[in-house]
Write a protein that holds these residues in place. Structure first.
Motif, PDB file in Angstrom:
ATOM      1  N   SER A 176      54.989  54.897  33.694  1.00  0.00           N
ATOM      2  CA  SER A 176      53.743  54.517  33.019  1.00  0.00           C
ATOM      3  C   SER A 176      52.663  54.115  34.026  1.00  0.00           C
ATOM      4  CB  SER A 176      54.010  53.345  32.066  1.00  0.00           C
ATOM      5  OG  SER A 176      52.790  52.709  31.699  1.00  0.00           O
ATOM      6  N   TRP A 177      51.478  54.708  33.876  1.00  0.00           N
ATOM      7  CA  TRP A 177      50.329  54.338  34.717  1.00  0.00           C
ATOM      8  C   TRP A 177      49.979  52.873  34.501  1.00  0.00           C
ATOM      9  CZ3 TRP A 177      45.475  52.410  33.728  1.00  0.00           C
ATOM     10  CH2 TRP A 177      44.528  52.521  34.753  1.00  0.00           C
ATOM     11  N   LEU A 178      50.034  52.403  33.255  1.00  0.00           N
ATOM     12  CA  LEU A 178      49.696  51.018  32.930  1.00  0.00           C
ATOM     13  C   LEU A 178      50.589  50.036  33.671  1.00  0.00           C
ATOM     14  CD1 LEU A 178      49.035  51.140  29.081  1.00  0.00           C
ATOM     15  CD2 LEU A 178      47.396  50.458  30.839  1.00  0.00           C
ATOM     16  N   LEU A 179      51.888  50.298  33.654  1.00  0.00           N
ATOM     17  CA  LEU A 179      52.813  49.371  34.305  1.00  0.00           C
ATOM     18  C   LEU A 179      52.706  49.448  35.822  1.00  0.00           C
ATOM     19  CD1 LEU A 179      56.025  49.607  32.090  1.00  0.00           C
ATOM     20  CD2 LEU A 179      54.288  47.814  32.141  1.00  0.00           C
ATOM     21  N   GLN A 180      52.421  50.632  36.349  1.00  0.00           N
ATOM     22  CA  GLN A 180      52.232  50.739  37.791  1.00  0.00           C
ATOM     23  C   GLN A 180      51.068  49.863  38.247  1.00  0.00           C
ATOM     24  OE1 GLN A 180      51.793  54.914  38.691  1.00  0.00           O
ATOM     25  NE2 GLN A 180      53.802  55.436  37.847  1.00  0.00           N
ATOM     26  N   LYS A 181      49.986  49.844  37.448  1.00  0.00           N
ATOM     27  CA  LYS A 181      48.844  49.005  37.789  1.00  0.00           C
ATOM     28  C   LYS A 181      49.136  47.530  37.480  1.00  0.00           C
ATOM     29  CE  LYS A 181      46.819  52.710  38.958  1.00  0.00           C
ATOM     30  NZ  LYS A 181      46.859  53.080  40.383  1.00  0.00           N
ATOM     31  N   ALA A 182      49.910  47.280  36.438  1.00  0.00           N
ATOM     32  CA  ALA A 182      50.260  45.901  36.079  1.00  0.00           C
ATOM     33  C   ALA A 182      51.042  45.224  37.196  1.00  0.00           C
ATOM     34  CB  ALA A 182      51.069  45.884  34.785  1.00  0.00           C
ATOM     35  N   ALA A 183      51.799  46.026  37.961  1.00  0.00           N
ATOM     36  CA  ALA A 183      52.577  45.452  39.064  1.00  0.00           C
ATOM     37  C   ALA A 183      51.680  44.705  40.039  1.00  0.00           C
ATOM     38  CB  ALA A 183      53.331  46.564  39.798  1.00  0.00           C
ATOM     39  N   ARG A 184      50.452  45.192  40.213  1.00  0.00           N
ATOM     40  CA  ARG A 184      49.517  44.536  41.125  1.00  0.00           C
ATOM     41  C   ARG A 184      49.133  43.142  40.618  1.00  0.00           C
ATOM     42  NH1 ARG A 184      50.165  47.678  45.508  1.00  0.00           N
ATOM     43  NH2 ARG A 184      49.361  49.792  45.281  1.00  0.00           N
ATOM     44  N   GLN A 185      49.131  42.988  39.303  1.00  0.00           N
ATOM     45  CA  GLN A 185      48.711  41.709  38.732  1.00  0.00           C
ATOM     46  C   GLN A 185      49.852  40.713  38.594  1.00  0.00           C
ATOM     47  OE1 GLN A 185      46.431  43.139  35.186  1.00  0.00           O
ATOM     48  NE2 GLN A 185      44.706  42.268  36.305  1.00  0.00           N
ATOM     49  N   LEU A 186      51.034  41.112  39.041  1.00  0.00           N
ATOM     50  CA  LEU A 186      52.153  40.174  39.062  1.00  0.00           C
ATOM     51  C   LEU A 186      52.254  39.450  40.399  1.00  0.00           C
ATOM     52  CD1 LEU A 186      55.103  41.901  37.165  1.00  0.00           C
ATOM     53  CD2 LEU A 186      53.419  40.271  36.339  1.00  0.00           C
ATOM     54  N   LEU A 187      51.234  39.612  41.216  1.00  0.00           N
ATOM     55  CA  LEU A 187      51.215  38.908  42.503  1.00  0.00           C
ATOM     56  C   LEU A 187      50.779  37.472  42.260  1.00  0.00           C
ATOM     57  CD1 LEU A 187      49.592  41.787  44.547  1.00  0.00           C
ATOM     58  CD2 LEU A 187      51.848  40.808  44.981  1.00  0.00           C
ATOM     59  N   ILE A 188      51.635  36.746  41.544  1.00  0.00           N
ATOM     60  CA  ILE A 188      51.331  35.380  41.127  1.00  0.00           C
ATOM     61  C   ILE A 188      51.593  34.395  42.261  1.00  0.00           C
ATOM     62  CG2 ILE A 188      51.969  33.559  39.508  1.00  0.00           C
ATOM     63  CD1 ILE A 188      52.664  35.816  37.512  1.00  0.00           C
ATOM     64  N   THR A 189      52.661  34.642  43.017  1.00  0.00           N
ATOM     65  CA  THR A 189      52.989  33.746  44.131  1.00  0.00           C
ATOM     66  C   THR A 189      52.142  34.112  45.341  1.00  0.00           C
ATOM     67  OG1 THR A 189      54.786  35.211  44.809  1.00  0.00           O
ATOM     68  CG2 THR A 189      55.341  33.406  43.316  1.00  0.00           C
ATOM     69  N   GLY A 190      51.682  33.102  46.081  1.00  0.00           N
ATOM     70  CA  GLY A 190      50.783  33.356  47.193  1.00  0.00           C
ATOM     71  C   GLY A 190      51.345  32.964  48.542  1.00  0.00           C
ATOM     72  N   ASP A 191      52.637  33.179  48.763  1.00  0.00           N
ATOM     73  CA  ASP A 191      53.221  32.828  50.054  1.00  0.00           C
ATOM     74  C   ASP A 191      52.643  33.740  51.143  1.00  0.00           C
ATOM     75  OD1 ASP A 191      55.451  35.150  50.528  1.00  0.00           O
ATOM     76  OD2 ASP A 191      55.291  34.617  48.405  1.00  0.00           O
ATOM     77  N   SER A 192      52.714  33.287  52.362  1.00  0.00           N
ATOM     78  CA  SER A 192      52.061  33.971  53.488  1.00  0.00           C
ATOM     79  C   SER A 192      52.552  35.409  53.661  1.00  0.00           C
ATOM     80  CB  SER A 192      52.292  33.184  54.778  1.00  0.00           C
ATOM     81  OG  SER A 192      51.717  31.904  54.693  1.00  0.00           O
ATOM     82  N   ALA A 193      53.861  35.597  53.537  1.00  0.00           N
ATOM     83  CA  ALA A 193      54.413  36.939  53.734  1.00  0.00           C
ATOM     84  C   ALA A 193      53.891  37.906  52.678  1.00  0.00           C
ATOM     85  CB  ALA A 193      55.939  36.882  53.689  1.00  0.00           C
ATOM     86  N   THR A 194      53.859  37.445  51.432  1.00  0.00           N
ATOM     87  CA  THR A 194      53.369  38.295  50.344  1.00  0.00           C
ATOM     88  C   THR A 194      51.914  38.661  50.561  1.00  0.00           C
ATOM     89  OG1 THR A 194      54.909  37.311  48.755  1.00  0.00           O
ATOM     90  CG2 THR A 194      52.979  38.435  47.859  1.00  0.00           C
ATOM     91  N   MET A 195      51.092  37.678  50.920  1.00  0.00           N
ATOM     92  CA  MET A 195      49.667  37.941  51.122  1.00  0.00           C
ATOM     93  C   MET A 195      49.423  38.861  52.311  1.00  0.00           C
ATOM     94  SD  MET A 195      47.912  36.660  48.697  1.00  0.00           S
ATOM     95  CE  MET A 195      49.270  37.196  47.644  1.00  0.00           C
ATOM     96  N   GLN A 196      50.257  38.764  53.329  1.00  0.00           N
ATOM     97  CA  GLN A 196      50.114  39.677  54.471  1.00  0.00           C
ATOM     98  C   GLN A 196      50.375  41.110  54.024  1.00  0.00           C
ATOM     99  OE1 GLN A 196      49.052  38.791  57.725  1.00  0.00           O
ATOM    100  NE2 GLN A 196      48.802  41.013  57.658  1.00  0.00           N
ATOM    101  N   ASN A 197      51.393  41.294  53.180  1.00  0.00           N
ATOM    102  CA  ASN A 197      51.689  42.635  52.648  1.00  0.00           C
ATOM    103  C   ASN A 197      50.543  43.145  51.790  1.00  0.00           C
ATOM    104  OD1 ASN A 197      54.210  42.730  53.870  1.00  0.00           O
ATOM    105  ND2 ASN A 197      55.259  41.862  52.089  1.00  0.00           N
ATOM    106  N   VAL A 198      49.943  42.253  51.001  1.00  0.00           N
ATOM    107  CA  VAL A 198      48.823  42.655  50.148  1.00  0.00           C
ATOM    108  C   VAL A 198      47.629  43.085  51.005  1.00  0.00           C
ATOM    109  CG1 VAL A 198      47.165  41.875  48.410  1.00  0.00           C
ATOM    110  CG2 VAL A 198      49.553  41.184  48.238  1.00  0.00           C
TER     111      VAL A 198
END
Length: 433
Positions: A176-198
């Motif tokens: 699903s295109w919708l869920l593929q884009k929704a994955a981006r909005q699940l970036l709820i946690t803001g730890d340093s490693a995650t933000m570096q990947n983003v």
């Protein structure tokens, strides 16, 4: 007589129609759940619980949809004081059955079950619902979109990063295109490693929508490194909308000194955003003084309060400096709540006033404005005395009603209106004497 190829064409066409009309098809082809339902007159929550036991999936769905509406305002399971009562016991039974129905093979039933559990607003993430949301891998688009809504709506929960990332990976790999884009909005946690990947993904993103969704995640988690990244993107991007999104978000970064330092180097941007800084500066809490500090910075950089004027229906304020208007209201409108009058001037307000008083250009101008408009303010003592008189009047009126055995809607409405009218006075700016 039909040929072999024509028969196959009919079979294929029927198969395609079945796929597009099936309520439990896959991906975007399944029928969307509108959460329409039939409300049964006179039915209560216990009756709908009985309907959940039906083997008819449409009845199950209908009960779940009705209960979702009912529990928007009935947060029974949130209160331990209600344990052992009929409403609590019924809600607990409904909750347990809904948990069971999240596993239904019918996508309408399963998604409605998740919707109901979300409307019940369970505080305890260990109740099982938390795990159910993250671990569910039902391929149905209906079900997953409802789960996505519930996860985003409960973004204040301390989600398990590993489980949340697993859910994101599931969405990324979903057709699903919708869920593929929704994955981006699940970036709820803001730890340093995650933000570096983003940040790395943002640099290489080719799709415009992906880029904006990644930017949204960065704007929500502006640590020191992300702030520097965003500041550089603001400087280099040719997309004016992205530039505006970044600029509007910068003041809310976690490192407030970093914010102030940036605006000290970008004076024109500081002056451009001052209207919103002035509004937010006096509404902000003492724990978040960045807006009032930015106002002080602007004054130090030579910004003139007379360059930004109020447009008001009140003649005495129309055309006056907006900064002085908000400062006056903040300094003297101490009665934020109807039942109390604050003793101290808010810290953000005091910080701005002290900056004005230290400046030879604005010191006298502000004090003249303050003296002119203080005469229109209500004395704090008057408000206190009026509140006491109002309370006495209401008490005496109730005594009279009991004495004469009156249970009149008119008099009850009178008491309510008197109480409401007195509270309007408390919302007016006040002065000490």
């Amino acid at each position: 007589m039909r040929t072999f190829s024509s028969v196959w064409r009919v079979i294929i066409l029927v198969g395609i129609i079945a796929l597009f009309t099936s309520a439990d098809g896959c991906n975007g082809n399944e029928m969307n759940v509108g959460y329409y339902y039939i409300e049964v007159p006179g039915y209560e929550n216990g009756d709908y619980y009985k309907m959940l036991q039906s083997s008819n999936r449409e009845e199950q769905y209908n009960a779940l949809a009705c209960l979702s509406f009912e529990y928007r305002d009935q947060k029974v399971l949130k209160y331990d004081s209600l344990k052992g009562t009929g409403p609590y016991d019924t809600a607990l039974l409904i909750y347990r059955k809904a948990m069971e129905l999240t596993k239904s093979a019918d996508s309408w039933v399963s998604s409605a079950a998740f919707r109901l559990l979300g409307s019940m607003e369970l505080d305890d993430k260990d109740s099982g619902y938390y795990q159910c949301l993250l671990s569910n891998r039902n391929p149905s688009l209906n079900v997953q979109l409802e789960q996505f809504v519930q996860i985003v709506n409960n973004s204040e929960w301390e989600w398990n990063p590993l489980q949340l990332h697993a859910k994101m990976d599931f969405y990324r790999n979903h057709p699903s295109w919708l869920l593929q884009k929704a994955a981006r909005q699940l970036l709820i946690t803001g730890d340093s490693a995650t933000m570096q990947n983003v940040m790395n993904e943002y640099r290489t993103a080719k799709d415009e929508i992906d880029k904006r969704l990644l930017l949204q995640a960065l704007l929500l988690h502006k640590n020191t490194t992300v702030f520097d990244f965003l500041a550089n993107e603001w400087q280099t991007t040719k997309d004016e909308r992205i530039k505006a999104m970044i600029q509007q978000s910068l003041p809310t970064a976690s490192n407030q000194q970093q914010v102030i330092n940036w605006y000290a180097q970008h004076t024109q941007e500081l002056f451009k955003q001052l209207p919103s800084f002035i509004t937010d500066g006096f509404a902000g809490s003492a724990d978040s003084p960045v807006f009032s500090k930015l106002i002080v910075l602007a004054l130090e950089k030579g910004w003139k309060p007379s360059s930004l004027l109020v447009k008001s229906d009140e003649p005495r304020f129309n055309g006056t400096p907006k900064l002085y208007y908000y400062l006056l209201e903040s300094k003297y409108n101490r009665n934020i709540h109807p039942d109390s009058i604050a003793e101290q001037q808010p810290a953000n307000s005091k910080r701005v006033e002290q900056a004005l008083l230290k400046n030879d250009n604005w010191n006298q101008e502000w004090q003249i404005f303050e003296q002119q408009h203080k005469t229109h303010l209500l004395p704090a003592a008057l408000i206190t005395a009026h509140r006491q008189l109002t309370d006495q009047y209401i008490q005496q009126t109730r005594i009279l009603m009991r004495q004469y055995g009156i249970d009149s809607v008119y008099y009850k409405e009178l008491i309510r209106s008197v109480s409401d009218q007195s509270k309007w006075m408390y919302k007016e700016p006040v002065r000490d004497h």
